[in-house]
Motif scaffolding. Structure first.
Motif: not given
Lengths: 395, 292
Positions: A25-44
């Motif tokens: 199978e080819d990867y279908v980006p909208e079919a499956s993903f795992i995302k972590i919405y990150n920023d680099e700040f300690f305080e977030s």
């Protein structure tokens, strides 16, 4: 020489066959993903609350940050960051209940001084959210949900010591409200819940045929109340014990049938199919179900009926003591377990919510601690194939 | 197609041309022509050596989607080219159908290794010295049964025979492992140097496509030693296939949600150095019984 050429051809064809028989199978980006919405700040520190799919144009996530401030996050259909917005500091306590209507996103928050409820509207064009409506007499909003002809809003009235249910129309105007008295001051517990410094409490609401139901403080305990859909008059209740034993999630099936979960002094029970008397009084701890020691004490439990490839299943999302998201799938007709699915490893992951997607998959909203310590939002999209495999694990 | 079917096909492929030189037919006396252009010969041998690989990302993926600007270089995979040695061992079957020009099948068991690094950083926005940085080194080891098919041309006809060859190859994946080594410099917790955090080894055979294919080219030489030939060759494999099994890219495992490693779409290139010993299957002589 003749044989040599045939031989070469023969070998070449064999080699080509070897390659051509592989059809990965080819990867279908909208079919499956795992995302972590990150920023680099300690305080977030982000605490996700709800997710909605924007008609195949990505997802909108409602979250709290830094205790009870309000934060919205817009991502595309592949889960990639589009824009986000931290609401003004006086707009706090975003609650579960997120609606996508006419290309706009609606949700409810609270003014931090007056404690009044605010209806917020966000759009892609503005990349922000503004106050659409103020409900001056509704304070401490706790939960909202969609029903056939509008919306329900559960709140706590500190002045009358009551849990309040407000019926909103499809235009978000107030239709009626009803209050259910609480025989003790629970404001401290509610503030602790809203600011995330106290116990998390399982407020919810929904529709069951011609009745509505809600979970909130009633008398001395968190109880599940049944009310008439026309005016909010109470018809029945499933009483909990203080905030230590109560129903933690509910989804109406049909007749008097519900899919529930409940907790009892740290133990969690899943009850995929049970008939409740919506016109009488019951006790939450009497509801028979399967104990699930793997579920973390005080874990969120969210359930929903999902059509998976023509098969109706009840999916529960919750979190384990080992720090993983855990999905259970039950057959909606028989109530038997048909699959389990764990998500997340090494770092803590907590399931908050999920939404069935237009392509037949499932988007699971969760909270994780990156590097084991920084609280971030995660969105895990299961493809239709993954979801079908998940709900068909029975031999 | 099952592996057993493949084996049958290959055996057929190898056996079929041998009919022309099978024992029965070989017993028939045929005049041996001494004209160079009509000499054909079968060679078999063993070969083995080392290889170095380079993975090329065609499309890069990450589990992180950043909502704010982030430190340059963080989150980007830095591939190391031709650094980790792999091994190959196999056989060669050659059919010289014109003088100096042969077709070769070089089945081999091959291990490829490559690695990349990336890092992630979190810090106190009011005091950036208060930070934690994790370094991730991900090593992948792929094991294949490779089947190159090459055309080889010998440039000289003496005892020393330099040659060039070109062809294609396909490979069947037999095993795949990823090793993740995570280190951390946690100044926020009082560390002043790097410490090891995690060493993890995860099987990823289901996350790599079963078949690989590409083109192969190289140079080498053989040297006659008695009736055998000793040889040394250098080949370059250029993979034409994205090896990542897309359907498994974001199926959760310890690597994705544990170490934040999502496989890229990638192809594999490879440099191999092999020694070989080959012997002829028939002895062709001139009328004066001089080996040709």
């Amino acid at each position: 020489m003749k044989y040599s050429l045939i031989n070469i051809l023969y070998i070449a064809i064999a080699s080509v066959l070897c390659v051509s028989c592989d059809k990965p199978e080819d990867y279908v980006p909208e079919a499956s993903f795992i995302k972590i919405y990150n920023d680099e700040f300690f305080e977030s520190s982000y605490i996700p609350l709800d997710v909605v799919q924007a008609m195949g144009k990505g997802y909108f996530i409602l979250s709290a940050y830094d205790s009870w401030n309000s934060y919205i996050l817009r991502v595309d259909e592949q889960g990639k960051f589009m824009w986000d917005y931290k609401l003004e500091e006086n707009i706090v306590n975003p609650i579960k209940g997120l609606y996508f209507i006419d290309s706009a996103f609606y949700f409810l928050c609270m003014d931090d001084l007056s404690l009044t409820t605010l209806l917020m509207k966000a759009t892609d064009q503005s990349g922000s959210a503004r106050v659409e409506r103020t409900y001056a007499d509704i304070i401490y909003p706790l939960h909202s949900s969609k029903v056939d002809d509008g919306f329900l809003l559960v709140s706590y009235n500190r002045e009358s010591y009551s849990t309040r249910l407000t019926k909103l129309g499809t235009d978000f105007a107030v239709r009626w409200h009803e209050e259910y008295s609480v025989e003790q001051d629970v404001e401290e517990a509610i503030i602790g819940h809203l600011t995330r410094i106290g116990d998390r409490l399982p407020f919810f609401s929904g529709q069951a045929g011609n009745k509505y139901f809600l979970n909130g403080y009633y008398n001395y305990s968190i109880s599940m109340l049944f009310v008439n859909a026309s005016d909010g008059t109470q018809t029945g209740a499933v009483n909990g014990f203080r905030s230590k034993s109560a129903v933690s999630s509910a989804r109406y099936l049909d007749g008097n049938g519900f899919a529930l979960s409940r907790f009892d002094f740290g133990e969690n029970y899943i009850i995929p199919k049970i008939d409740l008397n919506t016109t009488g009084i019951g006790i939450a701890s009497d509801l028979e179900g399967n104990i699930h020691p793997e579920i973390a004490p005080n874990a969120f439990v969210y359930n929903e009926i999902v059509d998976v490839n023509g098969k109706e299943v009840i999916i529960y999302a919750t979190s384990t003591k080992a720090g993983q998201m855990l999905l259970y799938a039950y057959d909606a007709i028989s109530g038997t377990l048909v699959g389990t699915h764990h998500l997340g490893s090494t770092n803590p992951y907590e399931a908050i919510d999920f939404v069935p997607t237009n392509d037949g998959g499932l988007a699971v909203l969760g909270n994780t601690y990156t590097n084991g310590r920084f609280s971030r939002i995660t969105l895990i999209k299961l493809s239709e194939k993954q979801l079908i495999e998940f709900v068909n694990q029975q031999n | 197609m099952k592996w057993s079917s493949l084996v049958v096909l290959l055996v057929l492929a190898l056996m079929y041309p041998s009919n022309g030189h099978s024992q029965g037919k070989a017993n028939r006396r045929k005049p041996v022509k001494t004209g160079n252009s009509d000499i054909n010969q079968w060679w078999i041998g063993v070969r083995g050596g080392v290889n170095l690989s380079h993975a090329t990302a065609q499309e890069s993926y990450s589990v992180f989607s950043f909502t704010r600007d982030f430190t340059d270089g963080d989150n980007e995979k830095n591939y190391h080219a031709f650094t980790l040695p792999g091994l190959q061992f196999g056989f060669s079957v050659s059919y010289e159908f014109l003088t100096g020009l042969s077709v070769n099948i070089l089945p081999a068991y091959v291990s490829y290794r490559y690695s990349y690094d990336n890092s992630f950083r979190w810090y106190d926005s009011e005091n950036q010295n208060n930070n934690v940085t994790t370094g991730h080194n991900i090593e992948t080891r792929l094991q294949y049964i490779d089947l190159p098919l090459t055309f080889k041309y010998e440039l000289l006809r003496g005892a020393f025979k330099p040659y060039v060859q070109i062809g294609g190859y396909s490979g069947y994946l037999t095993d795949a492992i990823k090793k993740a080594k995570i280190t951390s410099v946690d100044q926020a917790s009082g560390a002043d140097r790097e410490i090891n955090v995690t060493d993890l080894s995860v099987g990823v055979e289901d996350r790599i496509k079963k078949w690989n294919y590409g083109i192969i080219g190289g140079i080498g030489f053989t040297y006659n030693v008695g009736n055998a030939r000793l040889g040394l060759e250098v080949n370059h494999r250029y993979g034409l296939q994205n090896l990542d099994n897309g359907g498994m890219k974001f199926v959760d495992n310890q690597l994705i949600t544990g170490t934040y490693d999502v496989p890229d779409d990638f192809s594999l290139s490879n440099l191999e150095l092999s020694m070989q010993v080959i012997i002829p299957l028939k002895f062709i002589t001139s009328k004066d019984y001089i080996p040709l």
